[in-house]
Design a protein around this motif. Sequence first.
Motif, PDB file in Angstrom:
ATOM      1  N   MET A 231     -15.694 -30.903  -0.087  1.00 42.88           N
ATOM      2  CA  MET A 231     -14.357 -30.777   0.472  1.00 42.88           C
ATOM      3  C   MET A 231     -13.758 -29.489  -0.057  1.00 42.88           C
ATOM      4  O   MET A 231     -13.819 -29.222  -1.268  1.00 42.88           O
ATOM      5  CB  MET A 231     -13.459 -31.949   0.096  1.00 42.88           C
ATOM      6  CG  MET A 231     -12.073 -31.845   0.752  1.00 42.88           C
ATOM      7  SD  MET A 231     -10.915 -33.172   0.313  1.00 42.88           S
ATOM      8  CE  MET A 231     -10.382 -32.626  -1.302  1.00 42.88           C
ATOM      9  N   GLU A 232     -13.212 -28.666   0.836  1.00 42.78           N
ATOM     10  CA  GLU A 232     -12.549 -27.425   0.454  1.00 42.78           C
ATOM     11  C   GLU A 232     -11.059 -27.560   0.686  1.00 42.78           C
ATOM     12  O   GLU A 232     -10.623 -28.189   1.651  1.00 42.78           O
ATOM     13  CB  GLU A 232     -13.083 -26.249   1.281  1.00 42.78           C
ATOM     14  CG  GLU A 232     -14.572 -26.001   1.126  1.00 42.78           C
ATOM     15  CD  GLU A 232     -15.040 -24.858   2.004  1.00 42.78           C
ATOM     16  OE1 GLU A 232     -14.258 -24.414   2.878  1.00 42.78           O
ATOM     17  OE2 GLU A 232     -16.194 -24.408   1.828  1.00 42.78           O
ATOM     18  N   TYR A 233     -10.271 -26.966  -0.215  1.00 43.30           N
ATOM     19  CA  TYR A 233      -8.818 -26.999  -0.052  1.00 43.30           C
ATOM     20  C   TYR A 233      -8.245 -25.613  -0.271  1.00 43.30           C
ATOM     21  O   TYR A 233      -8.495 -24.972  -1.298  1.00 43.30           O
ATOM     22  CB  TYR A 233      -8.167 -27.996  -1.010  1.00 43.30           C
ATOM     23  CG  TYR A 233      -6.667 -28.012  -0.883  1.00 43.30           C
ATOM     24  CD1 TYR A 233      -6.067 -28.357   0.323  1.00 43.30           C
ATOM     25  CD2 TYR A 233      -5.846 -27.652  -1.943  1.00 43.30           C
ATOM     26  CE1 TYR A 233      -4.693 -28.361   0.459  1.00 43.30           C
ATOM     27  CE2 TYR A 233      -4.461 -27.649  -1.808  1.00 43.30           C
ATOM     28  CZ  TYR A 233      -3.900 -28.011  -0.604  1.00 43.30           C
ATOM     29  OH  TYR A 233      -2.540 -27.996  -0.458  1.00 43.30           O
ATOM     30  N   ASP A 234      -7.480 -25.149   0.707  1.00 41.86           N
ATOM     31  CA  ASP A 234      -6.837 -23.836   0.671  1.00 41.86           C
ATOM     32  C   ASP A 234      -5.366 -24.032   0.322  1.00 41.86           C
ATOM     33  O   ASP A 234      -4.592 -24.567   1.121  1.00 41.86           O
ATOM     34  CB  ASP A 234      -6.977 -23.163   2.043  1.00 41.86           C
ATOM     35  CG  ASP A 234      -6.427 -21.745   2.061  1.00 41.86           C
ATOM     36  OD1 ASP A 234      -5.698 -21.374   1.130  1.00 41.86           O
ATOM     37  OD2 ASP A 234      -6.731 -21.010   3.011  1.00 41.86           O
ATOM     38  N   MET A 235      -4.963 -23.610  -0.893  1.00 37.63           N
ATOM     39  CA  MET A 235      -3.576 -23.794  -1.337  1.00 37.63           C
ATOM     40  C   MET A 235      -2.601 -23.005  -0.478  1.00 37.63           C
ATOM     41  O   MET A 235      -1.488 -23.458  -0.200  1.00 37.63           O
ATOM     42  CB  MET A 235      -3.436 -23.351  -2.796  1.00 37.63           C
ATOM     43  CG  MET A 235      -4.195 -24.192  -3.790  1.00 37.63           C
ATOM     44  SD  MET A 235      -4.025 -23.565  -5.474  1.00 37.63           S
ATOM     45  CE  MET A 235      -2.268 -23.785  -5.762  1.00 37.63           C
ATOM     46  N   LYS A 236      -2.995 -21.808  -0.070  1.00 36.81           N
ATOM     47  CA  LYS A 236      -2.086 -20.932   0.668  1.00 36.81           C
ATOM     48  C   LYS A 236      -1.651 -21.556   1.992  1.00 36.81           C
ATOM     49  O   LYS A 236      -0.470 -21.594   2.328  1.00 36.81           O
ATOM     50  CB  LYS A 236      -2.753 -19.580   0.911  1.00 36.81           C
ATOM     51  CG  LYS A 236      -1.896 -18.604   1.684  1.00 36.81           C
ATOM     52  CD  LYS A 236      -2.616 -17.283   1.912  1.00 36.81           C
ATOM     53  CE  LYS A 236      -1.762 -16.327   2.726  1.00 36.81           C
ATOM     54  NZ  LYS A 236      -2.458 -15.047   2.992  1.00 36.81           N
TER      55      LYS A 236
ATOM     56  N   CYS B  59     -13.871 -23.785  -8.337  1.00 41.05           N
ATOM     57  CA  CYS B  59     -13.241 -22.768  -7.492  1.00 41.05           C
ATOM     58  C   CYS B  59     -14.332 -21.936  -6.827  1.00 41.05           C
ATOM     59  O   CYS B  59     -15.359 -21.637  -7.440  1.00 41.05           O
ATOM     60  CB  CYS B  59     -12.367 -21.825  -8.317  1.00 41.05           C
ATOM     61  SG  CYS B  59     -10.842 -22.544  -8.917  1.00 41.05           S
ATOM     62  N   ARG B  60     -14.071 -21.539  -5.579  1.00 42.10           N
ATOM     63  CA  ARG B  60     -14.970 -20.617  -4.899  1.00 42.10           C
ATOM     64  C   ARG B  60     -14.199 -19.875  -3.815  1.00 42.10           C
ATOM     65  O   ARG B  60     -13.568 -20.495  -2.970  1.00 42.10           O
ATOM     66  CB  ARG B  60     -16.162 -21.355  -4.287  1.00 42.10           C
ATOM     67  CG  ARG B  60     -17.210 -20.408  -3.688  1.00 42.10           C
ATOM     68  CD  ARG B  60     -18.443 -21.167  -3.228  1.00 42.10           C
ATOM     69  NE  ARG B  60     -18.141 -22.019  -2.082  1.00 42.10           N
ATOM     70  CZ  ARG B  60     -18.604 -23.257  -1.933  1.00 42.10           C
ATOM     71  NH1 ARG B  60     -19.334 -23.799  -2.887  1.00 42.10           N
ATOM     72  NH2 ARG B  60     -18.293 -23.951  -0.859  1.00 42.10           N
TER      73      ARG B  60
ATOM     74  N   ILE C  30     -12.821 -26.533  -4.630  1.00 37.46           N
ATOM     75  CA  ILE C  30     -14.008 -27.176  -4.070  1.00 37.46           C
ATOM     76  C   ILE C  30     -14.252 -28.493  -4.789  1.00 37.46           C
ATOM     77  O   ILE C  30     -14.301 -28.541  -6.016  1.00 37.46           O
ATOM     78  CB  ILE C  30     -15.263 -26.284  -4.206  1.00 37.46           C
ATOM     79  CG1 ILE C  30     -15.005 -24.888  -3.623  1.00 37.46           C
ATOM     80  CG2 ILE C  30     -16.462 -26.945  -3.534  1.00 37.46           C
ATOM     81  CD1 ILE C  30     -14.743 -24.869  -2.135  1.00 37.46           C
ATOM     82  N   VAL C  31     -14.404 -29.561  -4.025  1.00 35.08           N
ATOM     83  CA  VAL C  31     -14.759 -30.864  -4.574  1.00 35.08           C
ATOM     84  C   VAL C  31     -16.155 -31.216  -4.072  1.00 35.08           C
ATOM     85  O   VAL C  31     -16.386 -31.287  -2.859  1.00 35.08           O
ATOM     86  CB  VAL C  31     -13.760 -31.956  -4.154  1.00 35.08           C
ATOM     87  CG1 VAL C  31     -14.183 -33.305  -4.723  1.00 35.08           C
ATOM     88  CG2 VAL C  31     -12.359 -31.605  -4.617  1.00 35.08           C
TER      89      VAL C  31
END
Length: 267
Positions: A216-221, A194-195, A200-201
């Motif tokens: 790779m970044e992923y934004d849940m919102k 997490c960041r 963050i992968v």
Amino acid sequence: MKPISQLKQIKPLKLKYQLIIMAVAFLLLFAVCLVYQAPASKILAMVSLPDGVYLEGVKGRAVDGSAKVLHVDKYEYNNINWTASLLGLLTGRYTVKVADPKGLTGKTDISYGNGDVEVNNLHVGITFQNMLKYTKYTLPVDVSGSITVGVSNAVFNAKRCKKMVSGNIDITGLDVFTPLGNYAIGDGVLALSCRNGLFIVKLKQENPYFSIDGNMEYDMKDQLYRVKAFAKPSPAKGNEVKPLLQMMGQPNSTGTYEINFQGKFSY
């Protein structure tokens, strides 16, 4: 030495306190037994689950029950089972298992409060094809293989990832099928963390065709993902995979392909 009149008062007082303690202990034990044996649907009706989380088809008891469907925002998970010890019941900690018809299997120790979910010893497995069924996302190529996610500890809610300890994504038997050729990418291990509220992968792997390094970044919102990575073809089989890499980026002066794209998952 105390007068006889005072000695006679001590024993009745001790007996009175003992009776009170026994009565309180009995009531506590009775209350715990009631909760322990209570139907899960009754207990859940009194519990405030995190926003966007609810269960359908609840059966069994609070300590060992099941649900036909677990809804988490726009996701649906079938065949949920949970168990808890008496201590776990009192502290709000459960062991949850899932075996979904879409192919998701997993187990974790879970607790929640103040809108956050905490998981410990998370282990989830799914094939690439079934993962795409959950996300309703279409890749430009066909893939096969499986994914296993393992996390020692994580805290998150429906909008952000707050903390993660020892998170890994194991990829097994990844094959990519394209009109230009088929590529046996093989196995790999990706670091998950997490960041700034994002998942963050870390991508840093080598396969017979190329090496790759990036994030790779992923934004849940907002359900947005962003990939930034560099892929360098291998001297032995690099020429075979160049058409595939050209679908994802362009080479720089060193022959390394710069991969930089973003998008939104459709759930």
